[in-house]
Design a protein around this motif. Structure first.
Motif, PDB file in Angstrom:
ATOM      1  N   ILE A 183       0.816  -0.994  -0.065  1.00 51.57           N
ATOM      2  CA  ILE A 183      -0.015  -0.075  -0.215  1.00 51.57           C
ATOM      3  C   ILE A 183       0.975   1.306   0.173  1.00 51.57           C
ATOM      4  O   ILE A 183       0.699   2.299  -0.674  1.00 51.57           O
ATOM      5  N   LEU A 184       2.076   1.281   0.877  1.00 43.54           N
ATOM      6  CA  LEU A 184       2.823   2.481   1.060  1.00 43.54           C
ATOM      7  C   LEU A 184       3.436   2.484  -0.448  1.00 43.54           C
ATOM      8  O   LEU A 184       3.920   3.697  -0.947  1.00 43.54           O
ATOM      9  N   GLY A 185       3.862   1.405  -1.130  1.00 46.59           N
ATOM     10  CA  GLY A 185       4.576   1.686  -2.264  1.00 46.59           C
ATOM     11  C   GLY A 185       3.845   2.311  -3.374  1.00 46.59           C
ATOM     12  O   GLY A 185       4.298   3.342  -4.057  1.00 46.59           O
ATOM     13  N   PHE A 186       2.512   1.795  -3.689  1.00 46.94           N
ATOM     14  CA  PHE A 186       1.588   2.554  -4.450  1.00 46.94           C
ATOM     15  C   PHE A 186       1.225   3.739  -3.990  1.00 46.94           C
ATOM     16  O   PHE A 186       1.012   4.711  -5.102  1.00 46.94           O
ATOM     17  N   THR A 187       1.177   4.011  -2.934  1.00 50.00           N
ATOM     18  CA  THR A 187       0.858   5.366  -2.439  1.00 50.00           C
ATOM     19  C   THR A 187       1.992   6.282  -2.781  1.00 50.00           C
ATOM     20  O   THR A 187       1.674   7.582  -3.268  1.00 50.00           O
ATOM     21  N   MET A 188       3.212   5.965  -2.255  1.00 53.10           N
ATOM     22  CA  MET A 188       4.369   6.814  -2.786  1.00 53.10           C
ATOM     23  C   MET A 188       4.387   7.262  -4.333  1.00 53.10           C
ATOM     24  O   MET A 188       4.644   8.096  -4.655  1.00 53.10           O
ATOM     25  N   ILE A 189       4.356   6.126  -5.017  1.00 53.21           N
ATOM     26  CA  ILE A 189       4.214   6.434  -6.496  1.00 53.21           C
ATOM     27  C   ILE A 189       3.144   7.290  -7.189  1.00 53.21           C
ATOM     28  O   ILE A 189       3.395   8.421  -7.817  1.00 53.21           O
ATOM     29  N   ALA A 190       1.978   6.943  -6.449  1.00 58.33           N
ATOM     30  CA  ALA A 190       0.775   7.844  -6.666  1.00 58.33           C
ATOM     31  C   ALA A 190       1.019   9.331  -6.298  1.00 58.33           C
ATOM     32  O   ALA A 190       0.683  10.385  -6.916  1.00 58.33           O
ATOM     33  N   THR A 191       1.460   9.518  -5.212  1.00 52.76           N
ATOM     34  CA  THR A 191       1.832  10.875  -4.569  1.00 52.76           C
ATOM     35  C   THR A 191       2.658  11.610  -5.384  1.00 52.76           C
ATOM     36  O   THR A 191       2.464  12.737  -5.582  1.00 52.76           O
ATOM     37  N   PHE A 192       3.787  10.881  -5.964  1.00 52.37           N
ATOM     38  CA  PHE A 192       4.789  11.549  -6.708  1.00 52.37           C
ATOM     39  C   PHE A 192       4.242  12.101  -7.969  1.00 52.37           C
ATOM     40  O   PHE A 192       4.686  13.242  -8.348  1.00 52.37           O
ATOM     41  N   LEU A 193       3.493  11.277  -8.715  1.00 51.46           N
ATOM     42  CA  LEU A 193       2.953  11.465 -10.096  1.00 51.46           C
ATOM     43  C   LEU A 193       1.875  12.678  -9.842  1.00 51.46           C
ATOM     44  O   LEU A 193       1.913  13.622 -10.634  1.00 51.46           O
TER      45      LEU A 193
END
Length: 460
Positions: free
Chosen positions: A4-14
Motif C-alpha cells: 500500500i505504501l509503495g503504490f501510495t508513494m508512486i501515486a503521490t509523486f505523480l
C-alpha cells in the motif's frame, strides 16, 4: 502494508508533479525520504540512497559524456544532412512537422540510445515548433513514443535484459516481434498524423512570412560568437544561404562551430563508437568519455573553444545528471525498503489460476504499468522470471513471455525513472508534468497495439 505504501508513494509523486506542486527533482528526493520514515526505516535512508546512487552512477556518467559527445556532433554539423532532409519534407505544415518528428526520432533511435535520439530530434524540430507556435508536448510525446517502440532493438536494453534474465537468445525474442513492432511504429506515425492534423486545424498551413520570428530562442551557441538564431536569417556580415523550401531552418547553417572539413572523421568516429557499444568493447560510459575527449580535441584543438563547447552543453549535463541522482533516491528507497518486491509479489499473486494458459497476455498487460513504475532492471531481473515460471507451469514457453515483456516500452520511455526523458523535456523546455499528462494515454495505447498485433500474428 509495504504494498500500500509503495503504490501510495508512486501515486503521490505523480500527482504532485502533474499538478506542478513540486519540481521533479524535489519530488524524487523528498517524497521517498518521507515514505522511508513512514515505513519505519528512516535510519537506513542513507544506506538506501548510497545504494541507489552507486547503481545509477554509471548511467549518469554515460549520459553526461553522451550529451557532450552528441552535442559536439550537432555543433560541428554531423547531423545537418538528416535534419535538412526532414525539414524539406516538413515545410511549414504542422501535420508534416509532427510526422517528421516521429520519423526523425525513429531513424535516430537505431543507435539504441534514448538521450542521443532526443538531443538530435529536439535540436532539429524545436525551432519549427517555436516558430509556428505549435504545442511542444506534441513534439516530446511523439518523440518519446517513437523511441519507445525502437527501444526494443536488441542493443537498446529491454530485449537484452529479457534474454539474460530467462537465458534466451536475444534474436529469438526480437526477430519474431518485428511485425508487431512495425505495426506499433505505424500506429505512432498514424497518431502523429492525427495530432498534426489537429495542430493544422488550430494554426493553418503557414509560410515563413506569416510565422512570427522567435529571435530570443537559440538552439546552439557558437564558440566565441553570438547565439545562433533558430529560424531567422543569417547573422550580419555573413552571406545568406538558400533555405529548404520555405526558409525554415532547424540549425543555423552559418554557425561558427561547423567543421565541414572534418565531416567524414566525425562520421567514422560516431560509427566506430556505436559499433563498439554494440560489440561491448568497453563499458558504455568509458566509450563516451573517450569519444567526447577525442571529438573535442580534434574539432576544437584550442582550449578556449573546448571550454566554450563544454559550457554550451553544461546546462543539459547538469539537469540530466541531477535528475539521475535524484531518481537514485526514489529507486533506492523503493528497493531498499522492499516496497517494490511486495508490490510485484501482490500483483503476481492476484493473477487467477484460470489465466495461467494466457500468461503471455498477462505479462504483456503487466509490462505496461510495471515498466513505467519500475526500472527495466527491476522488472526484467525481478519480475519477469516469476512470470515466466508461472507461464511454464501452464505450458507457455519462456520465449513467448519474453516477447510479451517488451511491449510496455513505448510507455516506459516516459517514466520518471528513465534519465533520457529529462533530456527530452529539458531541451524542449516542457514541464515534466505536462509531458506526462499528455503522453501517458497515447503511449499506453501504443503498447496495447503492439501487444494486440503480437497476438493477431501468433507471436505472443
Amino acid at each position: 502494508m509495504l504494498t500500500i505504501l509503495g503504490f501510495t508513494m508512486i501515486a503521490t509523486f505523480l500527482v504532485l508533479i502533474m499538478l506542478k506542486k513540486m519540481s521533479p527533482i524535489a519530488a524524487l528526493v523528498l517524497i521517498p525520504a518521507l515514505f522511508c520514515v513512514f515505513v519505519g526505516k528512516g535510519a537506513r535512508l542513507g544506506d538506501y540512497v548510497i545504494d541507489g546512487v552507486t547503481s545509477l552512477a554509471p548511467t549518469a556518467a554515460m549520459l553526461m559524456f553522451a550529451i557532450v559527445y552528441f552535442g559536439v556532433m550537432i555543433d560541428v554539423g554531423l547531423f545537418d544532412p538528416v535534419v535538412k532532409g526532414i525539414l524539406r519534407f516538413c515545410k511549414a505544415d504542422p501535420l508534416r512537422i509532427v510526422v517528421g518528428t516521429a520519423l526523425l526520432a525513429a531513424i535516430v533511435s537505431l543507435d539504441g540510445d534514448g538521450s542521443t535520439t532526443f538531443m538530435i530530434t529536439v535540436s532539429a524540430m524545436y525551432p519549427l515548433y517555436k516558430r509556428l507556435k505549435m504545442s511542444l508536448v506534441v513534439m516530446t510525446g511523439v518523440a518519446a513514443m517513437a523511441n519507445g517502440v525502437m527501444n526494443t532493438l536488441p542493443w537498446g536494453g529491454p530485449t537484452a535484459r529479457a534474454a539474460t534474465a530467462l537465458k534466451l537468445d536475444a534474436g529469438d525474442i526480437f526477430v519474431p516481434m518485428i511485425p508487431a513492432l512495425a505495426v506499433g511504429l505505424v500506429f505512432v506515425i498514424a497518431l502523429a498524423c492525427v495530432l498534426g492534423r489537429r495542430e493544422r486545424r488550430r494554426l493553418g498551413v503557414l509560410t515563413l512570412d506569416e510565422a512570427p520570428a522567435e529571435e530570443s530562442e537559440t538552439v546552439l551557441v557558437a564558440a566565441g560568437g553570438p547565439p545562433a538564431r533558430t529560424c531567422g536569417g543569417p547573422r550580419p556580415g555573413l552571406p545568406e544561404e538558400p533555405a529548404a523550401d520555405d526558409g525554415l531552418q532547424g540549425l543555423d547553417p552559418h554557425r561558427e562551430t561547423l567543421r565541414p572539413g572534418l565531416y567524414w572523421f566525425n562520421a567514422l568516429l560516431t560509427v566506430a563508437l556505436l559499433t563498439s557499444m554494440i560489440m561491448e568493447v568497453l563499458p558504455i560510459p568509458v566509450l563516451f568519455l573517450l569519444g567526447a575527449a577525442l571529438a573535442l580535441t580534434v574539432n576544437f584543438p584550442q582550449m578556449p573553444a573546448q571550454k566554450a563547447r563544454l559550457a554550451a552543453h553544461a546546462e543539459n549535463v547538469l539537469n540530466v545528471s541531477g535528475m539521475v541522482f535524484a531518481a537514485a533516491v526514489f529507486t533506492g528507497v523503493l528497493q531498499g525498503t522492499g516496497m517494490v518486491d511486495h508490490m510485484a509479489g501482490r500483483l503476481v499473486d492476484n493473477i487467477p489460476d484460470a489465466m495461467g494458459p494466457h500468461m503471455a497476455l498477462v505479462t504483456g498487460v503487466l509490462s505496461i504499468p510495471l515498466t513505467y513504475f519500475m526500472s527495466n532492471d527491476g522488472f526484467y531481473f525481478g519480475i519477469l522470471p516469476v512470470l515466466a515460471e508461472a507461464g511454464q507451469a501452464h505450458g507457455v514457453s519462456a520465449v513467448e513471455i519474453a516477447r510479451a515483456s517488451i511491449v510496455g516500452q513505448p510507455l516506459h520511455m516516459s517514466s520518471p525513472l528513465v534519465p533520457a526523458v529529462y533530456v527530452l523535456v529539458g531541451m524542449a523546455k516542457v514541464e515534466f508534468g505536462d509531458h506526462t499528462r499528455f503522453v501517458v494515454k497515447w503511449a499506453a495505447l501504443t503498447s496495447l497495439v503492439v501487444l494486440g498485433a503480437g497476438i493477431v500474428f501468433g507471436i505472443i
